[in-house]
Design a protein around this motif. Sequence first.
Motif, short mmCIF file in Angstrom:
data_model
loop_
_atom_site.label_atom_id
_atom_site.label_comp_id
_atom_site.label_asym_id
_atom_site.label_seq_id
_atom_site.Cartn_x
_atom_site.Cartn_y
_atom_site.Cartn_z
N LYS A 145 44.55 32.41 28.40
CA LYS A 145 43.93 32.26 29.40
C LYS A 145 43.46 33.56 29.88
O LYS A 145 44.02 34.28 29.66
CB LYS A 145 44.91 31.26 30.49
CG LYS A 145 44.92 30.17 30.40
CD LYS A 145 46.68 29.59 30.97
CE LYS A 145 47.54 30.44 30.74
NZ LYS A 145 48.61 29.63 31.95
N ALA A 146 42.41 33.26 30.60
CA ALA A 146 42.09 34.79 31.99
C ALA A 146 41.88 34.14 33.55
O ALA A 146 42.06 33.23 33.77
CB ALA A 146 40.96 34.27 31.64
N LEU A 147 42.49 34.95 33.17
CA LEU A 147 42.04 34.88 35.18
C LEU A 147 41.42 35.62 35.96
O LEU A 147 40.63 36.08 36.01
CB LEU A 147 43.83 36.10 36.05
CG LEU A 147 44.32 35.39 37.77
CD1 LEU A 147 44.22 34.62 37.12
CD2 LEU A 147 45.31 36.93 37.29
N TRP A 148 40.85 33.88 36.81
CA TRP A 148 40.03 34.29 38.13
C TRP A 148 40.26 33.68 39.55
O TRP A 148 40.77 33.54 39.54
CB TRP A 148 38.57 32.92 37.57
CG TRP A 148 38.05 33.57 36.54
CD1 TRP A 148 39.04 33.06 34.48
CD2 TRP A 148 36.77 33.35 35.80
NE1 TRP A 148 37.99 33.45 34.04
CE2 TRP A 148 36.46 33.81 34.60
CE3 TRP A 148 36.06 33.48 36.55
CZ2 TRP A 148 35.04 33.68 34.00
CZ3 TRP A 148 34.64 33.80 35.37
CH2 TRP A 148 33.72 33.90 34.72
N ARG A 149 39.02 33.85 39.87
CA ARG A 149 38.81 34.35 41.37
C ARG A 149 37.81 32.84 41.66
O ARG A 149 36.84 33.59 41.12
CB ARG A 149 39.24 35.14 41.89
CG ARG A 149 39.30 34.81 43.57
CD ARG A 149 39.01 36.03 44.68
NE ARG A 149 38.11 37.34 44.62
CZ ARG A 149 37.12 39.11 43.85
NH1 ARG A 149 39.04 39.27 44.90
NH2 ARG A 149 36.71 38.90 43.68
N CYS A 150 37.95 31.83 42.61
CA CYS A 150 37.06 31.42 43.36
C CYS A 150 36.10 31.83 44.87
O CYS A 150 36.97 32.60 45.68
CB CYS A 150 37.53 29.50 43.83
SG CYS A 150 35.96 28.99 44.02
#
Lengths: 163, 250
Positions: A145-150
Amino acid sequence: MSGEPAYQVAARVVDPELRVVTIDELGILRSVERDGGQVVVTITPTYSGCPAMEVIRADIETSLRDAGWPEVTVVTQLSPAWTTDWLSDSGRAKLAAAGIAPPGPVPADQPLSLGLPTRREAVACPQCGSTDTTQLSRFGATACKALWRCDHCAEPFEQMKAF
Amino acid sequence: MSTPALRNGEVARFEEVLGLGDDALIAAQRLAEWCARAPDLEEDVALANIALDQLGAARLLLSYAGELEQAGRGEDELAYLRDDRQFRNVLLVELPNGDFATTMAKLLFLATAQRLRYRRLAAGSDQRLAGIAAKAVKESTYHLEHAALWTVRLGDGTDESHRRMQLAIDELWPYSYELCDDPAGGAGGELAWQEWSAVVTPVLREATLTVPADGGWAPRGGRVGRHTEHLSYLLAELQVLHRAHPGASW
């Protein structure tokens, strides 16, 4: 013996790190075969060092034994290498419902991206659906998994990487 | 127990797989040293994940090496019960982590070589090795992209980050020659240094770094068991538990 096919039993085992999806939906489960009184289960690892594989192996053995198959052998098959393209539609839907953006298709021959990140893929926020999102880190809590921000609803979220 | 004598070709194959497995194992151990010490939490997670990929590849390669050797040694015996002179990893991976720039330069160099080599092996005639390599090449690509990203960010960053990134590249550049040698210890090898350089050089240019001049000092020896003193300390930590409690498990 429950009479239930061994495949069905093995297919119900969930991924210990993504507990909403089964190993069947993830594409880890390759085959379940009868060899005399024995059940031979073939699985394929997601990443070379994925620590979940040992737990998955043990869970398959326990589930089948509980369902009346005392002799179980779990075989690891490396080739062909696992890809997120093997994720089933139901698996993708379950990931999204759990707040994890499912992976996009894996490009045939992904070009190397050596430099600062460019916006290569539009990842939709699993909370609000906006594609106005930014990658925070290429690695999340697990290798897959990778970490994202909306940037629309300001919520952070994880994405299963196309791999 | 008598060991069946291996033919020359089999010895070379054993040495090759052992060398690649040792590269991955020692790189994993070094990267794991960053755990809980990285500049930020995201990088802590990233380096631990990369270490885990390397460890996974190391386990597959060392298990296979043990089978090729036909002497009854498995991954654990090979990882825990060899002395420094019996390890076949390149010197680059055993060098200390240094600062974050040094670690990223090491990863950039290593991942470039691993990716080129795994790609070739994935298309090779040894089916077992091809399977391991096809899995590992995807991971190496990701590691390479990660290291390149940081090289550009630091090189084209502040004066201080540029200075440190340049220093790391200059210090590690000589070790790149051994990285491209034949893992079985022979001269030359299947991976041309120019091929390696063709990947790394554009990254350095984009990072506004100076590409070091070629030639001169090219330290070697890891592939034939001549290591720096750093490996001995690393192995002491890696092996202490297994040697103190043989066969311990939990």
